[in-house]
Design a protein around this motif. Structure first.
Motif, PDB file in Angstrom:
ATOM      1  N   GLY A 106      44.244  48.375  48.825  1.00 50.49           N
ATOM      2  CA  GLY A 106      44.732  47.738  47.600  1.00 50.49           C
ATOM      3  C   GLY A 106      43.644  47.396  46.605  1.00 50.49           C
ATOM      4  O   GLY A 106      43.928  46.940  45.496  1.00 50.49           O
ATOM      5  N   LYS A 107      42.373  47.575  46.993  1.00 48.76           N
ATOM      6  CA  LYS A 107      41.281  47.200  46.088  1.00 48.76           C
ATOM      7  C   LYS A 107      40.340  48.363  45.786  1.00 48.76           C
ATOM      8  O   LYS A 107      39.435  48.231  44.968  1.00 48.76           O
ATOM      9  CB  LYS A 107      40.413  46.094  46.717  1.00 48.76           C
ATOM     10  N   GLY A 108      40.481  49.478  46.483  1.00 47.06           N
ATOM     11  CA  GLY A 108      39.490  50.551  46.364  1.00 47.06           C
ATOM     12  C   GLY A 108      38.295  50.229  47.236  1.00 47.06           C
ATOM     13  O   GLY A 108      38.408  49.560  48.266  1.00 47.06           O
ATOM     14  N   MET A 109      37.102  50.669  46.806  1.00 49.06           N
ATOM     15  CA  MET A 109      35.909  50.411  47.601  1.00 49.06           C
ATOM     16  C   MET A 109      35.435  48.975  47.372  1.00 49.06           C
ATOM     17  O   MET A 109      35.776  48.354  46.363  1.00 49.06           O
ATOM     18  CB  MET A 109      34.769  51.380  47.214  1.00 49.06           C
ATOM     19  N   GLY A 110      34.667  48.484  48.327  1.00 48.82           N
ATOM     20  CA  GLY A 110      34.094  47.146  48.190  1.00 48.82           C
ATOM     21  C   GLY A 110      32.892  47.045  49.115  1.00 48.82           C
ATOM     22  O   GLY A 110      32.578  47.990  49.854  1.00 48.82           O
ATOM     23  N   THR A 169      37.513  54.043  38.236  1.00 48.24           N
ATOM     24  CA  THR A 169      38.188  54.085  36.930  1.00 48.24           C
ATOM     25  C   THR A 169      39.514  53.327  37.053  1.00 48.24           C
ATOM     26  O   THR A 169      40.461  53.588  36.328  1.00 48.24           O
ATOM     27  CB  THR A 169      38.491  55.528  36.497  1.00 48.24           C
ATOM     28  N   HIS A 170      39.581  52.403  38.005  1.00 45.75           N
ATOM     29  CA  HIS A 170      40.806  51.711  38.373  1.00 45.75           C
ATOM     30  C   HIS A 170      41.818  52.758  38.839  1.00 45.75           C
ATOM     31  O   HIS A 170      41.572  53.404  39.846  1.00 45.75           O
ATOM     32  CB  HIS A 170      41.312  50.831  37.233  1.00 45.75           C
ATOM     33  N   GLU A 171      42.914  52.982  38.094  1.00 43.36           N
ATOM     34  CA  GLU A 171      43.895  53.939  38.606  1.00 43.36           C
ATOM     35  C   GLU A 171      43.860  55.291  37.908  1.00 43.36           C
ATOM     36  O   GLU A 171      44.482  56.233  38.348  1.00 43.36           O
ATOM     37  CB  GLU A 171      45.307  53.341  38.494  1.00 43.36           C
ATOM     38  N   ALA A 213      28.521  46.834  40.747  1.00 46.82           N
ATOM     39  CA  ALA A 213      29.884  47.172  40.302  1.00 46.82           C
ATOM     40  C   ALA A 213      30.826  47.459  41.473  1.00 46.82           C
ATOM     41  O   ALA A 213      32.031  47.521  41.300  1.00 46.82           O
ATOM     42  CB  ALA A 213      29.839  48.383  39.373  1.00 46.82           C
ATOM     43  N   ARG A 214      30.288  47.604  42.672  1.00 41.56           N
ATOM     44  CA  ARG A 214      31.150  47.859  43.834  1.00 41.56           C
ATOM     45  C   ARG A 214      31.735  46.576  44.413  1.00 41.56           C
ATOM     46  O   ARG A 214      32.500  46.617  45.369  1.00 41.56           O
ATOM     47  CB  ARG A 214      30.363  48.591  44.920  1.00 41.56           C
ATOM     48  N   MET A 215      31.353  45.439  43.866  1.00 40.86           N
ATOM     49  CA  MET A 215      31.874  44.177  44.409  1.00 40.86           C
ATOM     50  C   MET A 215      33.227  43.858  43.800  1.00 40.86           C
ATOM     51  O   MET A 215      33.390  43.884  42.573  1.00 40.86           O
ATOM     52  CB  MET A 215      30.901  43.040  44.111  1.00 40.86           C
ATOM     53  N   ASN A 216      34.171  43.534  44.661  1.00 43.19           N
ATOM     54  CA  ASN A 216      35.511  43.182  44.199  1.00 43.19           C
ATOM     55  C   ASN A 216      35.580  41.697  43.837  1.00 43.19           C
ATOM     56  O   ASN A 216      34.686  40.914  44.160  1.00 43.19           O
ATOM     57  CB  ASN A 216      36.538  43.532  45.273  1.00 43.19           C
ATOM     58  N   HIS A 217      36.695  41.369  43.179  1.00 47.53           N
ATOM     59  CA  HIS A 217      36.886  40.000  42.690  1.00 47.53           C
ATOM     60  C   HIS A 217      37.516  39.079  43.743  1.00 47.53           C
ATOM     61  O   HIS A 217      38.384  39.489  44.506  1.00 47.53           O
ATOM     62  CB  HIS A 217      37.808  40.026  41.463  1.00 47.53           C
ATOM     63  N   ASP A 218      37.105  37.808  43.725  1.00 53.25           N
ATOM     64  CA  ASP A 218      37.810  36.744  44.445  1.00 53.25           C
ATOM     65  C   ASP A 218      37.678  35.491  43.584  1.00 53.25           C
ATOM     66  O   ASP A 218      36.594  35.225  43.040  1.00 53.25           O
ATOM     67  CB  ASP A 218      37.186  36.516  45.826  1.00 53.25           C
TER      68      ASP A 218
END
Ligand SMILES: C[S@@+](CC[C@H](N)C(=O)[O-])C[C@H]1O[C@@H](n2cnc3c(N)ncnc32)[C@H](O)[C@@H]1O
Length: 409
Positions: A106-110, A169-171, A213-218
């Motif tokens: 659900g988030k892609g790579m991280g 590129t998101h989706e 840029a590979r870090m996802n949000h929390d």
């Protein structure tokens, strides 16, 4: 992590790229300095400038006027390359990393921790890859600025360029090349404010760092970032201990927002439904969290003011510390401790002020860096609280001693 609100080709032409008309800023030798386009609002020329030798051959590209690019090239990262030796460990690691990249449903790579990371540890540093002056988005039509962005990618050395082209590129996947580069930039860039000496204070920068840029949000991230202008480096430090297997996250937005506002902003700007712990907790907990956030915001105006009308007190600063702890707002802790140090010093309690100044320095080094003005102010306070500008200030104000200073004095 940012999201930009974006509101005549002279290919190869240069308005001031050879130093002419560029004010006092010394020129820099770029490995590429084209293409260029004329601004549609002001009489400026905007080009892509690349120094493929920057950061030991990693390279960096800049989309802006020659004058602003030349100004940036006066920073230590350019003129004293030794200062950034070994900062970037993402493209060619020299030792074992504390993290690895993997897919998160659900988030892609991280990024996931592969080792124990302690609070305050440096997790990653990235020098700038692509830096765009925000003015570009209002001065040029999209079909032009995406050409500049594509050239900025293309002129970077191979491994760096391919790391950028692999970013999310998101989706959206099937895009023409320049549009894809633009989408990668929009999905992955951070907003960086100009430094104090930059003449163009009105315009921030839009900057991509490929490893970070590979870090996802929390919404209650375990890591935080700050940018250092001298080294042109974005640093990521751990705000709390991170265990092996735990995802390393940053907050893309100001975390001091109510749940509904956070979720709306993340959906509108990054296109995802926030499912972090804070966004998915039960109604009663979410309401209590929103109320704490509201109160945190209510405390700031008084704590920031040194007018006699301010209601600020040590108790108010203690409340802010407690609320920030309850909300796990690591990035707010240094501010809360700084306010506490100033409040205690302001009523003549030098030792409690020193305790909080020490805590402010410790947290500040992690979340804003050693060059931050508040961190340095706290360093001055611990040396001699009695000579610090805040000594007895609240008491003096309360008793009407001395003239009323403006808040920015
Ligand atoms: C800067 S990238 C982060 C890395 C990205 N996941 C990747 O695969 O390279 C930002 C994008 O990651 C995804 N993303 C980041 N945080 C997320 C989260 N908490 N939940 C869902 N998707 C997220 C979204 O697609 C967002 O546009």
């Amino acid at each position: 992590m940012a999201s930009r609100s974006r509101t005549a080709l002279v290919d190869g032409g240069r308005a001031c790229g050879n130093g002419t008309g560029c004010g006092h800023v010394p020129d820099h030798t770029w490995t590429h300095s084209t293409p260029c386009f004329k601004g549609t609002i002001s009489d400026i020329e905007i080009c892509t400038f690349t120094d493929a030798n920057f950061a030991q051959g990693r390279g960096a590209s800049f989309v802006m006027t020659a004058k602003r690019a030349s100004y940036l090239a006066t920073h230590s990262g350019f003129v004293n390359p030794e200062i950034i030796k070994g900062v970037n460990e993402d493209l060619e690691p020299t030792g074992p990393a504390k993290y690895e990249m993997r897919e998160f449903p659900g988030k892609g790579m991280g990024l996931v921790a592969t080792d124990h990371i302690r609070r305050g540890d440096l997790i990653m540093g990235n020098t700038v890859s692509l830096m765009i002056d925000y003015k570009v988005f209002s001065e040029l039509p999209k079909e032009q600025y995406i050409q500049l962005e594509a050239a900025a990618f293309d002129h970077l050395p191979g491994p760096h360029r391919s790391a950028l082209l692999k970013l999310s590129t998101h989706e959206e996947t099937d895009l023409p090349y320049a549009a894809r580069v633009d989408k990668i930039t929009a999905t992955n860039a951070f907003d960086i404010n100009p430094d104090h000496n930059d003449e163009d204070q009105d315009y921030a920068f839009f900057v991509v760092f490929p490893g970070i840029a590979r870090m996802n949000h929390d919404c209650r991230a375990n890591a935080d970032y700050y940018y250092d202008h001298d080294t042109m480096t974005q640093y990521i430090h751990a705000m709390r201990p991170i265990s092996p297997g735990e995802e390393i996250t940053i907050s893309y937005i100001n975390p001091k927002m109510r749940r509904a506002d956070r979720m709306e902003r993340l959906k509108r700007l990054w296109g995802f439904d926030c499912a972090c712990h804070l966004c998915t907790q039960g109604r009663a907990q979410a309401e209590a969290s929103d109320e704490r956030i509201d109160q945190i915001k209510e405390l700031y105006p008084d704590l920031r003011s040194f007018q006699s009308s301010s209601r600020a007190s040590p108790q108010m600063a203690e409340l802010l510390i407690s609320l920030a702890e309850q909300e796990m707002l690591g990035g707010t802790m240094y501010e809360a401790y700084t306010f506490a140090a100033l409040e205690y010093n302001g009523i003549g309690d030098a030792w409690t002020a020193t305790k909080y100044a020490r805590l402010a320095i410790e947290w500040g080094l992690t979340t804003v860096g050693e060059k931050d003005g508040d961190v340095n102010d706290m360093k001055e306070l611990v040396v001699d609280p009695w000579k610090h500008w805040s000594w007895m200030l609240r008491t003096r104000k309360k008793n009407g001693w001395g003239k009323e200073p403006a808040d920015d004095e």
